[in-house]
Design an enzyme around this catalytic site. Structure first.
Site, PDB file in Angstrom:
ATOM      1  N   CYS A   1      -4.692  16.571   9.654  1.00 62.66           N
ATOM      2  CA  CYS A   1      -4.462  17.063  11.208  1.00 62.66           C
ATOM      3  C   CYS A   1      -4.687  16.034  12.193  1.00 62.66           C
ATOM      4  O   CYS A   1      -5.655  15.165  12.215  1.00 62.66           O
ATOM      5  CB  CYS A   1      -5.219  18.240  11.543  1.00 62.66           C
ATOM      6  SG  CYS A   1      -5.301  19.450  10.268  1.00 62.66           S
TER       7      CYS A   1
ATOM      8  N   ARG B   1      -0.605  10.392  10.465  1.00 62.28           N
ATOM      9  CA  ARG B   1      -1.557  11.020   9.530  1.00 62.28           C
ATOM     10  C   ARG B   1      -1.104  12.038   8.687  1.00 62.28           C
ATOM     11  O   ARG B   1      -1.958  12.430   7.679  1.00 62.28           O
ATOM     12  CB  ARG B   1      -2.834  11.613  10.658  1.00 62.28           C
ATOM     13  CG  ARG B   1      -3.245  10.612  11.770  1.00 62.28           C
ATOM     14  CD  ARG B   1      -4.155  11.521  12.733  1.00 62.28           C
ATOM     15  NE  ARG B   1      -5.073  12.285  12.395  1.00 62.28           N
ATOM     16  CZ  ARG B   1      -6.309  11.951  11.982  1.00 62.28           C
ATOM     17  NH1 ARG B   1      -6.752  10.420  11.997  1.00 62.28           N
ATOM     18  NH2 ARG B   1      -7.350  12.399  11.659  1.00 62.28           N
TER      19      ARG B   1
ATOM     20  N   TRP C   1      -1.932  19.929   9.155  1.00 56.84           N
ATOM     21  CA  TRP C   1      -1.521  19.322   7.744  1.00 56.84           C
ATOM     22  C   TRP C   1      -2.407  20.389   6.870  1.00 56.84           C
ATOM     23  O   TRP C   1      -3.793  20.599   7.099  1.00 56.84           O
ATOM     24  CB  TRP C   1      -2.593  18.121   7.168  1.00 56.84           C
ATOM     25  CG  TRP C   1      -2.219  17.317   6.179  1.00 56.84           C
ATOM     26  CD1 TRP C   1      -0.852  16.644   5.743  1.00 56.84           C
ATOM     27  CD2 TRP C   1      -2.797  17.525   4.884  1.00 56.84           C
ATOM     28  NE1 TRP C   1      -1.070  16.205   4.481  1.00 56.84           N
ATOM     29  CE2 TRP C   1      -2.093  16.642   3.887  1.00 56.84           C
ATOM     30  CE3 TRP C   1      -4.061  17.865   4.398  1.00 56.84           C
ATOM     31  CZ2 TRP C   1      -2.585  16.232   2.609  1.00 56.84           C
ATOM     32  CZ3 TRP C   1      -4.400  17.928   3.191  1.00 56.84           C
ATOM     33  CH2 TRP C   1      -3.721  17.116   2.290  1.00 56.84           C
TER      34      TRP C   1
ATOM     35  N   ASN D   1      -9.381  20.138  13.683  1.00 51.94           N
ATOM     36  CA  ASN D   1      -9.379  19.202  12.689  1.00 51.94           C
ATOM     37  C   ASN D   1     -10.419  19.327  11.790  1.00 51.94           C
ATOM     38  O   ASN D   1     -11.377  19.107  12.201  1.00 51.94           O
ATOM     39  CB  ASN D   1      -9.136  17.819  13.090  1.00 51.94           C
ATOM     40  CG  ASN D   1      -8.837  16.797  11.894  1.00 51.94           C
ATOM     41  OD1 ASN D   1      -8.666  17.161  10.728  1.00 51.94           O
ATOM     42  ND2 ASN D   1      -8.654  15.303  12.361  1.00 51.94           N
ATOM     43  N   GLY D   2     -10.244  19.672  10.524  1.00 55.17           N
ATOM     44  CA  GLY D   2     -11.436  19.907   9.367  1.00 55.17           C
ATOM     45  C   GLY D   2     -11.339  21.020   8.491  1.00 55.17           C
ATOM     46  O   GLY D   2     -10.410  21.654   8.579  1.00 55.17           O
TER      47      GLY D   2
ATOM     48  N   GLU E   1      -2.744  -1.629  -7.409  1.00 55.56           N
ATOM     49  CA  GLU E   1      -2.378  -1.585  -5.902  1.00 55.56           C
ATOM     50  C   GLU E   1      -0.783  -1.684  -5.929  1.00 55.56           C
ATOM     51  O   GLU E   1      -0.348  -0.719  -5.110  1.00 55.56           O
ATOM     52  CB  GLU E   1      -2.630  -2.724  -5.081  1.00 55.56           C
ATOM     53  CG  GLU E   1      -2.529  -2.562  -3.541  1.00 55.56           C
ATOM     54  CD  GLU E   1      -2.773  -1.579  -2.941  1.00 55.56           C
ATOM     55  OE1 GLU E   1      -3.372  -0.505  -3.310  1.00 55.56           O
ATOM     56  OE2 GLU E   1      -2.179  -1.304  -1.927  1.00 55.56           O
TER      57      GLU E   1
ATOM     58  N   LYS F   1       1.540   1.223  -4.363  1.00 47.82           N
ATOM     59  CA  LYS F   1       2.547   1.231  -3.121  1.00 47.82           C
ATOM     60  C   LYS F   1       3.884   1.606  -3.630  1.00 47.82           C
ATOM     61  O   LYS F   1       4.619   2.305  -2.734  1.00 47.82           O
ATOM     62  CB  LYS F   1       2.698  -0.346  -2.959  1.00 47.82           C
ATOM     63  CG  LYS F   1       1.444  -1.124  -2.147  1.00 47.82           C
ATOM     64  CD  LYS F   1       1.629  -0.601  -0.809  1.00 47.82           C
ATOM     65  CE  LYS F   1       0.771   0.492  -0.377  1.00 47.82           C
ATOM     66  NZ  LYS F   1      -0.682   0.510  -0.488  1.00 47.82           N
TER      67      LYS F   1
ATOM     68  N   GLU G   1       3.728   5.954  -4.116  1.00 46.92           N
ATOM     69  CA  GLU G   1       3.332   6.715  -2.938  1.00 46.92           C
ATOM     70  C   GLU G   1       4.765   6.827  -2.042  1.00 46.92           C
ATOM     71  O   GLU G   1       4.625   7.918  -1.244  1.00 46.92           O
ATOM     72  CB  GLU G   1       2.115   6.237  -2.241  1.00 46.92           C
ATOM     73  CG  GLU G   1       2.162   4.928  -1.635  1.00 46.92           C
ATOM     74  CD  GLU G   1       0.924   4.618  -1.114  1.00 46.92           C
ATOM     75  OE1 GLU G   1       0.005   5.533  -0.498  1.00 46.92           O
ATOM     76  OE2 GLU G   1       0.531   3.340  -0.810  1.00 46.92           O
TER      77      GLU G   1
ATOM     78  N   HIS H   1      -2.923   0.540 -27.159  1.00 43.09           N
ATOM     79  CA  HIS H   1      -3.773   1.807 -27.538  1.00 43.09           C
ATOM     80  C   HIS H   1      -3.271   3.185 -26.988  1.00 43.09           C
ATOM     81  O   HIS H   1      -3.792   4.072 -26.814  1.00 43.09           O
ATOM     82  CB  HIS H   1      -5.154   1.814 -26.917  1.00 43.09           C
ATOM     83  CG  HIS H   1      -5.697   0.515 -27.440  1.00 43.09           C
ATOM     84  ND1 HIS H   1      -6.372   0.145 -28.816  1.00 43.09           N
ATOM     85  CD2 HIS H   1      -6.067  -0.985 -26.993  1.00 43.09           C
ATOM     86  CE1 HIS H   1      -6.899  -0.822 -29.010  1.00 43.09           C
ATOM     87  NE2 HIS H   1      -6.596  -1.623 -27.971  1.00 43.09           N
TER      88      HIS H   1
ATOM     89  N   LYS I   1      -2.466   9.684   6.155  1.00 44.27           N
ATOM     90  CA  LYS I   1      -3.249   8.417   6.601  1.00 44.27           C
ATOM     91  C   LYS I   1      -4.792   8.384   6.254  1.00 44.27           C
ATOM     92  O   LYS I   1      -5.359   7.569   5.883  1.00 44.27           O
ATOM     93  CB  LYS I   1      -2.666   7.940   7.940  1.00 44.27           C
ATOM     94  CG  LYS I   1      -3.132   6.764   8.169  1.00 44.27           C
ATOM     95  CD  LYS I   1      -2.603   5.495   7.186  1.00 44.27           C
ATOM     96  CE  LYS I   1      -2.927   4.083   7.557  1.00 44.27           C
ATOM     97  NZ  LYS I   1      -2.802   3.194   6.695  1.00 44.27           N
TER      98      LYS I   1
END
Ligand code: F6R
Length: 623
Positions: A2, A27, A76, A102-103, A496, A500, A503, A519, A618
């Site tokens: 949020c 965000r 969010w 927010n939280g 990484e 990238k 996502e 394996h 974010k």
């Protein structure tokens, strides 16, 4: 996660709130809303599901909502599905208290029941509505000030919050409080601003205040008054933000991600400048407990000199930077390094050695798991060093020592320039430990620093040739599964690169240590499966190349990423990408660039929302 904004001042609030929310879009959110007060008049609340554009249309770009004091929110969803009803702002039944949050309020069920016994009814599934009604309850029960009411509520609330609240009887005032969630307050001649993050207010002011955990603020058009939990006034220093407004704009690029990919040379140069005195790594400007250490870095140097172990903890890409960091530090020093995902570290009862340090890496400085991991280290008496991008963030403020990455605001959800700046910071740390513990002599340090200084230029060269990656991405945009393989630092680069890709393009991809293929994973290779082999490490080159040959004989299409000079790769791979030569320990900084570009161009080719990928936020301020 949020985002919250607020404004009180001389101008109309709604357009400012909408603009601030737009800057916080990165965000992540699923709905948005604003509440605006016009003097003594009732508060107007407008909410909309989906993109901010809908909220803007509903309010005629803010022009239809009059008033100079207001709060706004992008939600969010955590408690309750994404819906207009659950969107913020929330209010008490008589509109006495209106707020955004927010939280996560962990004990909201218990508080909801308590309030239900006092005839409160609930229209949404959110913990925020409970918080707002709890404040309303205490405001009426004790007939005190808003600060008293919020303080009473905060004592009962368990969890994390950044709250902004308006009271009917206090027009032209916004009350804020925070615990473990970011909030920044700013002041200009036009009024007072609040936001979850710097970009929300950067256009209006760079004069800011950071509000501490469990502290409150009262915002009026004249200024901000701060209070502690006892309701006593406390003083706060004004700080000047160095980021400029353009740094939070796209500046002609189609997406923030592409702009940020191009900003990497600058981010690296700026970060390096801060800790390099021309011949050696210099930690005299490194912060200790929120201020530049008077002893000029002596304290951190003493800690680093006596190290027997290093623990690196982080999440996502910052964790991947940590994996590179482990390889580099262990390559330059005799200190063993353990890298942990913060979400695992915090719950695994880690056995931390006495002469150790916990290095927390975080772009936002607000990631809940990384923060918890750092607090765990504090509780066990282990010194902490945070590598953080956002100035004044919670992790930066709570760490014993802070190294800032000078990447500027990173808006795209997928990190690029902050990751690159984290790598540089870890290299500098490795060199410093090597110098202090005697594993690196002056000549080697000089050689390392010279190589570091060339990295920005080498990145520019890779970016000059980006069209080749774009062409490849257009060809492979329909790929279903992609595998990245490599060993040592190359494996860390693969981690990484794979993140990238998945996502933002939503193509399933995995990174494997090349030796692990046999394996199990090799059974997934079919005709034309794309396998990206990373081969920048001379000692491991042949090993990974033979793993590439193994998958090729099972039908894989090979993308080989290596350094100029390793032309023998052409015999093996179908598509070769070269990056300029550098010392092998720094290869991640160059090899990651084509992989960032690949993820970007795949997402563009598929028509995905590059800067705001679905379901992602974010700044991950909840567990
Ligand atoms: C991926 C990405 C995330 C972050 C992770 C940690 O592109 O950006 O994986 O790296 O959420 O965030 P910070 O660094 O803010 O702690």
């Amino acid at each position: 996660m949020c985002g919250i904004v607020g404004y009180v001042g001389k101008n109309q609030a709604a357009p400012i709130l909408l603009e601030g929310l737009e800057k916080l879009e990165y965000r992540g959110y699923d709905s948005a809303g604003i509440a605006v007060r016009n003097g003594e008049d009732d508060t107007v609340i407008v909410k909309a599901m989906g993109r901010l554009k809908k909220l803007a249309n509903k309010t005629d770009q803010g022009k239809a909502v009059k008033g100079t004091c207001g709060i706004g929110h992008t939600r969010w969803a955590t408690h309750g599905e994404p819906s207009e009803l659950n969107a913020h702002p929330h209010c008490s039944d008589d509109m006495n208290v209106v707020g955004v949050h927010n939280g996560i309020i962990e004990n909201f069920q218990e508080l909801r029941q308590k309030l239900a016994h006092h005839d409160y009814h609930f229209y949404s599934d959110t913990d925020t509505e409970v918080a707002i009604k709890l404040i309303d309850y205490y405001y009426k029960k004790y007939a005190g000030t808003p600060v008293d009411a919020i303080n009473h509520a905060l004592v009962r609330i368990r969890g994390s919050y950044a709250l902004a609240v308006m009271f009917k009887e206090y027009p032209g005032e916004i009350y804020v409080a925070r615990k473990d969630n970011p909030m920044i307050l700013g002041k200009s001649d036009a009024g007072v601003f609040l936001g979850s993050d710097v970009p929300a207010i950067l256009k209006y002011t760079r004069r800011v205040y950071y509000i501490g955990n469990m502290e409150l603020g009262r915002l009026t058009s004249e200024g901000i008054t701060f209070y502690n939990l006892d309701g006593d006034e406390i003083k706060k220093e004004e700080t000047e933000i160095e980021w400029d407004a353009e740094s939070a704009d796209k500046c002609g690029y189609a997406h923030f991600m592409m702009k940020e990919i191009h900003e990497q040379p600058k981010a690296i140069t700026e970060t390096m400048k801060q800790y390099f005195d021309g011949s050696k790594v210099d930690f005299s400007t490194l912060e200790k407990n929120g201020a530049i250490e008077e002893a000029g870095g002596e304290k951190i140097n003493a800690v680093l000199k006596g190290l027997e172990r290093i623990y690196i903890v982080a999440c996502g890409s910052a964790y991947h930077a940590g994996v590179v960091g482990k390889n580099v530090i262990e390559g330059m020093t005799d200190v063993p390094v353990e890298v942990d995902l913060a979400s695992e570290f915090r719950y695994c009862d880690p056995k931390l050695m006495k002469n150790s340090i916990v290095v927390v890496i975080s772009q936002s400085g607000e990631t809940a798991d990384s923060l918890a991991a750092m607090r765990l280290a504090h509780d066990r008496g282990i010194p902490t060093l945070a590598i953080v991008n956002v100035f004044g963030s919670t992790i930066a403020r709570e760490a014993d020592y802070v190294m800032y990455t000078c990447a500027g605001p990173e808006i795209a959800v997928a990190t690029t320039k902050a990751y690159s700046a984290q790598l540089i910071t870890l290299y500098l740390l490795a060199i410093k430990i090597g110098e202090l513990t005697g594993t690196l002599d002056d000549d080697r340090i000089k050689e390392l620093m010279t190589a570091l200084e060339q990295i920005p230029n080498s990145i520019e060269k890779i970016l000059d040739d980006k069209e080749r990656i774009q062409w490849f991405a257009a060809k492979y945009a329909s790929a279903q599964d992609v595998f990245f393989i490599g060993r040592g630092i190359d494996y860390a680069i693969g981690l990484e690169g794979s993140l990238k890709m998945k996502e933002i393009s939503y193509i399933h991809s995995e990174a494997y240590a090349a030796g692990e293929l046999k394996h199990g994973t090799i059974s997934l290779i079919e005709k034309d499966t794309l396998v990206i082999g990373i081969m920048t490490q001379p000692d491991l080159f042949e090993k990974t190349r033979s793993n590439m040959v193994e998958v090729k004989s099972r039908g894989a299409y090979l993308f080989g990423l290596t350094t100029y000079g390793n032309y023998s790769v052409e015999d093996t791979v179908d598509f070769a990408v070269y990056v300029p030569r550098t010392l092998e320990c720094f290869a991640a900084s160059l090899a990651i660039i084509p992989l960032q570009l690949l993820g970007y161009y795949l997402a563009v080719a598929k028509g995905e929302d590059v800067d705001k990928p679905r379901n992602l936020a974010k700044s991950v301020t909840v567990e």
